[in-house]
Motif scaffolding. Structure first.
Motif, PDB file in Angstrom:
ATOM      1  N   GLU A 128      42.825  55.077  58.431  1.00 41.75           N
ATOM      2  CA  GLU A 128      41.660  54.712  59.251  1.00 41.75           C
ATOM      3  C   GLU A 128      40.908  55.952  59.718  1.00 41.75           C
ATOM      4  O   GLU A 128      39.672  55.957  59.744  1.00 41.75           O
ATOM      5  CB  GLU A 128      42.085  53.897  60.477  1.00 41.75           C
ATOM      6  N   TYR A 131      38.927  57.136  56.844  1.00 47.46           N
ATOM      7  CA  TYR A 131      37.813  56.184  56.702  1.00 47.46           C
ATOM      8  C   TYR A 131      36.712  56.486  57.721  1.00 47.46           C
ATOM      9  O   TYR A 131      35.527  56.400  57.408  1.00 47.46           O
ATOM     10  CB  TYR A 131      38.348  54.762  56.894  1.00 47.46           C
ATOM     11  N   SER A 171      28.276  47.783  51.159  1.00 48.76           N
ATOM     12  CA  SER A 171      29.214  48.154  52.222  1.00 48.76           C
ATOM     13  C   SER A 171      29.894  49.499  52.011  1.00 48.76           C
ATOM     14  O   SER A 171      30.629  49.959  52.876  1.00 48.76           O
ATOM     15  CB  SER A 171      30.265  47.057  52.383  1.00 48.76           C
ATOM     16  N   ALA A 174      33.698  50.536  52.950  1.00 42.55           N
ATOM     17  CA  ALA A 174      34.375  49.345  53.480  1.00 42.55           C
ATOM     18  C   ALA A 174      35.008  48.513  52.372  1.00 42.55           C
ATOM     19  O   ALA A 174      35.996  47.823  52.606  1.00 42.55           O
ATOM     20  CB  ALA A 174      33.401  48.506  54.300  1.00 42.55           C
ATOM     21  N   MET A 175      34.456  48.595  51.156  1.00 45.29           N
ATOM     22  CA  MET A 175      35.032  47.835  50.044  1.00 45.29           C
ATOM     23  C   MET A 175      36.452  48.307  49.727  1.00 45.29           C
ATOM     24  O   MET A 175      37.350  47.514  49.535  1.00 45.29           O
ATOM     25  CB  MET A 175      34.146  47.922  48.801  1.00 45.29           C
ATOM     26  N   SER A 178      38.877  47.506  52.657  1.00 45.95           N
ATOM     27  CA  SER A 178      39.267  46.086  52.777  1.00 45.95           C
ATOM     28  C   SER A 178      40.463  45.744  51.893  1.00 45.95           C
ATOM     29  O   SER A 178      41.140  44.748  52.148  1.00 45.95           O
ATOM     30  CB  SER A 178      38.085  45.179  52.437  1.00 45.95           C
ATOM     31  N   GLY A 179      40.749  46.541  50.875  1.00 46.11           N
ATOM     32  CA  GLY A 179      41.893  46.291  50.011  1.00 46.11           C
ATOM     33  C   GLY A 179      43.185  46.921  50.502  1.00 46.11           C
ATOM     34  O   GLY A 179      44.258  46.631  49.979  1.00 46.11           O
ATOM     35  N   LYS A 182      46.959  45.692  55.661  1.00 48.53           N
ATOM     36  CA  LYS A 182      47.037  45.908  57.117  1.00 48.53           C
ATOM     37  C   LYS A 182      48.504  45.965  57.543  1.00 48.53           C
ATOM     38  O   LYS A 182      49.349  45.338  56.909  1.00 48.53           O
ATOM     39  CB  LYS A 182      46.302  44.800  57.851  1.00 48.53           C
TER      40      LYS A 182
END
Length: 183
Positions: A128, A131, A171, A174-175, A178-179, A182
């Motif tokens: 994160e 990111y 996006s 973010a693409m 998202s994979g 979590k």
């Protein structure tokens, strides 16, 4: 240390460039720094050996292997590039493939999550941070399975950048994020 030249699919001898830059800022600033570097490339003069080809050595892993960007990428679309890691085979078959796929990373992260949900939560926080365009310092976080944390973080950085360049009007990074499983 003597290193073998990176293999490319083209017969053109690529121009090799080493450069690093900070991941700090916002995603637009990071994207612009990379694209600005690509603007320094000399144009090609055609096909059949007359095209220009570049290898950008952008990261060195703790084991000494380097991450390099190959331009142009297979599809030759704009500023697209292929992310490669020296001496790492990401192929699921008998062939050799130095460029990781999103699925290589996602699958590896699933294995790390299964090994230790607690340590994986720490790794996810580091991803994160990458990111969110933060610079990551060396970490002592280790797993028994899969690729090194160092490789995961640095390859993820370049997947985020690649997605921001390629899919800026959508996006972007973010693409890929998202994979990522979590915690």
């Amino acid at each position: 240390m003597v290193r073998s030249m990176a293999k490319t699919k083209s017969k053109v001898v690529p121009t090799e460039i080493s450069f690093t830059f900070s991941n700090v800022g916002n995603r637009n600033e990071v994207r612009q720094r990379v694209v600005k570097k690509f603007f320094e490339e000399m144009p090609g003069q055609g096909k059949g050996g007359f095209q220009s080809k570049y290898l950008y050595y952008v990261e060195t892993l703790s084991d000494g292997n380097r991450i390099y960007l190959e331009r142009p990428a297979n599809l030759h679309n704009g500023f697209d590039f292929l992310i490669n890691v020296e001496n790492i085979n990401f192929s699921m078959t008998n062939r050799i493939k130095h460029n990781p796929s999103h699925d290589n990373i996602f699958s590896d992260l699933q294995g790390k999550k299964a090994e230790s949900p607690e340590k994986y939560a720490k790794l996810y926080k580091l991803i994160e941070d990458v990111y969110n365009c933060k610079e990551i310092q060396e970490t002592s976080l280790r797993f028994n399975t899969g690729y090194s944390v160092d490789l995961i973080l640095k390859v993820s950085k370049w997947f985020f950048i690649e997605q921001d360049i390629r899919y800026w009007n959508y996006s972007g990074r973010a693409m890929f994020m998202s994979g990522i499983p979590k915690p």
